[in-house]
Design an enzyme around this catalytic site. Sequence first.
Site, PDB file in Angstrom:
ATOM      1  N   ALA A  69       0.942  -1.138  -0.048  1.00 50.15           N
ATOM      2  CA  ALA A  69       0.008  -0.028   0.045  1.00 50.15           C
ATOM      3  C   ALA A  69       0.739   1.192   0.019  1.00 50.15           C
ATOM      4  O   ALA A  69       2.148   1.115   0.322  1.00 50.15           O
ATOM      5  CB  ALA A  69      -0.974  -0.040   1.257  1.00 50.15           C
ATOM      6  N   THR A  74      -6.441  -0.924   8.447  1.00 57.85           N
ATOM      7  CA  THR A  74      -5.865   0.324   9.337  1.00 57.85           C
ATOM      8  C   THR A  74      -7.329   0.762  10.182  1.00 57.85           C
ATOM      9  O   THR A  74      -8.292   0.618   9.687  1.00 57.85           O
ATOM     10  CB  THR A  74      -5.408   1.267   8.658  1.00 57.85           C
ATOM     11  OG1 THR A  74      -5.230   2.481   9.769  1.00 57.85           O
ATOM     12  CG2 THR A  74      -6.255   2.060   7.471  1.00 57.85           C
ATOM     13  N   ASP A  75      -6.915   1.442  11.488  1.00 59.46           N
ATOM     14  CA  ASP A  75      -8.165   1.970  12.218  1.00 59.46           C
ATOM     15  C   ASP A  75      -8.613   2.949  11.546  1.00 59.46           C
ATOM     16  O   ASP A  75      -9.660   3.730  11.930  1.00 59.46           O
ATOM     17  CB  ASP A  75      -7.579   1.830  13.566  1.00 59.46           C
ATOM     18  CG  ASP A  75      -6.399   2.716  13.979  1.00 59.46           C
ATOM     19  OD1 ASP A  75      -6.039   3.185  12.933  1.00 59.46           O
ATOM     20  OD2 ASP A  75      -6.116   3.109  15.141  1.00 59.46           O
ATOM     21  N   GLU A  76      -7.794   3.830  10.540  1.00 57.45           N
ATOM     22  CA  GLU A  76      -8.041   4.942  10.177  1.00 57.45           C
ATOM     23  C   GLU A  76      -9.482   4.761   9.405  1.00 57.45           C
ATOM     24  O   GLU A  76     -10.182   6.042   9.205  1.00 57.45           O
ATOM     25  CB  GLU A  76      -6.971   5.624   9.524  1.00 57.45           C
ATOM     26  CG  GLU A  76      -5.688   5.813  10.049  1.00 57.45           C
ATOM     27  CD  GLU A  76      -4.748   6.828   9.781  1.00 57.45           C
ATOM     28  OE1 GLU A  76      -5.157   7.492   8.784  1.00 57.45           O
ATOM     29  OE2 GLU A  76      -3.714   6.776  10.330  1.00 57.45           O
ATOM     30  N   TYR A 116      -5.576   8.583   2.106  1.00 49.36           N
ATOM     31  CA  TYR A 116      -5.097   7.424   2.577  1.00 49.36           C
ATOM     32  C   TYR A 116      -6.329   6.607   3.108  1.00 49.36           C
ATOM     33  O   TYR A 116      -6.575   5.413   2.610  1.00 49.36           O
ATOM     34  CB  TYR A 116      -3.930   7.652   3.424  1.00 49.36           C
ATOM     35  CG  TYR A 116      -3.627   6.506   4.232  1.00 49.36           C
ATOM     36  CD1 TYR A 116      -3.113   5.244   3.717  1.00 49.36           C
ATOM     37  CD2 TYR A 116      -4.066   6.161   5.633  1.00 49.36           C
ATOM     38  CE1 TYR A 116      -2.966   4.240   4.323  1.00 49.36           C
ATOM     39  CE2 TYR A 116      -3.538   4.882   6.165  1.00 49.36           C
ATOM     40  CZ  TYR A 116      -3.049   3.913   5.610  1.00 49.36           C
ATOM     41  OH  TYR A 116      -2.722   2.766   6.319  1.00 49.36           O
ATOM     42  N   LYS A 125      -7.950   3.061   1.947  1.00 53.48           N
ATOM     43  CA  LYS A 125      -8.019   1.691   2.480  1.00 53.48           C
ATOM     44  C   LYS A 125      -9.213   1.271   2.756  1.00 53.48           C
ATOM     45  O   LYS A 125      -9.779   0.152   2.783  1.00 53.48           O
ATOM     46  CB  LYS A 125      -7.290   1.756   3.954  1.00 53.48           C
ATOM     47  CG  LYS A 125      -5.891   2.141   3.779  1.00 53.48           C
ATOM     48  CD  LYS A 125      -5.061   0.947   3.284  1.00 53.48           C
ATOM     49  CE  LYS A 125      -4.731  -0.067   4.170  1.00 53.48           C
ATOM     50  NZ  LYS A 125      -4.062  -1.088   3.477  1.00 53.48           N
ATOM     51  N   ASN A 130       0.341  12.822  21.000  1.00 51.46           N
ATOM     52  CA  ASN A 130       1.495  12.646  20.295  1.00 51.46           C
ATOM     53  C   ASN A 130       2.737  13.418  21.236  1.00 51.46           C
ATOM     54  O   ASN A 130       3.995  13.096  20.992  1.00 51.46           O
ATOM     55  CB  ASN A 130       1.365  13.512  18.969  1.00 51.46           C
ATOM     56  CG  ASN A 130       0.546  12.838  17.829  1.00 51.46           C
ATOM     57  OD1 ASN A 130       0.406  11.348  17.938  1.00 51.46           O
ATOM     58  ND2 ASN A 130      -0.016  13.303  16.920  1.00 51.46           N
TER      59      ASN A 130
END
Length: 363
Positions: free
Chosen positions: A87, A140-142, A165, A169, A264
């Site tokens: 990917a 992905t969790d996104e 992105y 996905k 973050n």
Amino acid sequence: MKTMLVTGGAGFIGSNFIRYVLEKTGFPGRVVNLDKLTYAGNPENLEDIRRKYKSRYAFVKGDICDFRLLNGLFKKYSPETVVHFAAESHVDRSIFGPKDFIETNIHGTFALLETARSFWLSRIPDPRSSISYRFHHVSTDEVYGSLGKTGKFKETTPYDPRSPYSASKASSDHIARAYHHTYGLPVTISNCSNNYGPYHFPEKLIPLAILNALEGKPLPVYGDGLQVRDWLYVGDHCAAIWRILRKGRAGETYNVGGNCEKTNISVVKEICRALERLAPSAANPALKGRSYEDLITFVKDRAGHDRRYAIDFGKIKRGLGWSPSVTFARGLAETVRWYLGNAAWVGNVKTGAYRSWLKKNYD
Ligand code: NAD
Ligand code: DAU
């Protein structure tokens, strides 16, 4: 000999997965690694594996969008398992240039599914419950979007992707699921949170911060730094995928997470503390008397930046007996040690020297 086709195996998670399968699982078969070697693909990640498993590891340079190539590969190797990592994976790059994301993540996944369908379905007696054939799609969790202060993503959470992105996905997940429901292709899907560990390309937060810090460069923190991600050590992710391949049921989706929500800014500060312990700034001439934390720099936020991700991994825990085993403190220390101990890999990736090595060996 049974063959597992791994796509994107020269990237971060794919290369860790191939190493895991050949070194830790007792898998007796052959692994074929199909990778286009984009900027993120680096066969150096598996150079030792290539030398050690000469007859059980094969590398094929190629594009998952290329039907002819896929047909040839399926004819030649007859893989019974496909583990699909390939990917375009970096959210920031998808914001600046979504085209490759649509091509690889959507068209490429379609091409792989379609090829598996044409080769497998005539051979599988009961595809919907097949355990000998499997197409595992790594996602992905996104795809679930962004959370408020509370709550976690479950497998039943409606999709709400918000970057090019994650939208690409999400599309590929829907297509993979449709191939199971419509044609009975034995598909499983995993939606995983942020991975970290060895061989991580230094465009992503953790390796970027480690390497910038060692060079005395700014550690860029987007916006207020209070976005939350769930962090999972890459070895735990590999174990989860292996568990799904062995015990998961065709047609099922499994969320995979690290039980490790962090802002973050706290991640970047933990990296600084780990570096102070393992490579003190006082002894690093690039720091010129500054501490690693002095390098933290708040910069413009990512466009459409998702605020918080958190994963409920109860289904894979209860159903397949998988849970994350590596704490963030241990995983981060191991990761920092790995980057400190692999100066040649880091140098090659940062200077692009691996690109010329690639040209020489793979073009
Ligand atoms: P990566 O960017 O490190 O590696 C991607 C690999 O795919 C590279 O080796 C690249 O050369 C290859 N590739 C790209 N386009 C290709 C094409 N058209 N044909 C063949 N190969 C191609 O990515 P990663 O971080 O290892 O992620 C692997 C998978 O896991 C992706 O599907 C990603 O969406 C998913 N994922 C990643 C994370 C994470 O935190 N990194 C978390 C959840 C899910
Ligand atoms: O959640 C899973 C996803 O995790 C995967 O699907 C993606 O492939 C993977 O790249 C990762 O996406 P993120 O966007 O979360 O990862 P990244 O390392 O790029 O950023 C992590 C967080 O840190 C995010 O909130 C953006 C922020 N960030 C990132 C970079 C590169 C910064 O603050 N500064 C930075 O320089």
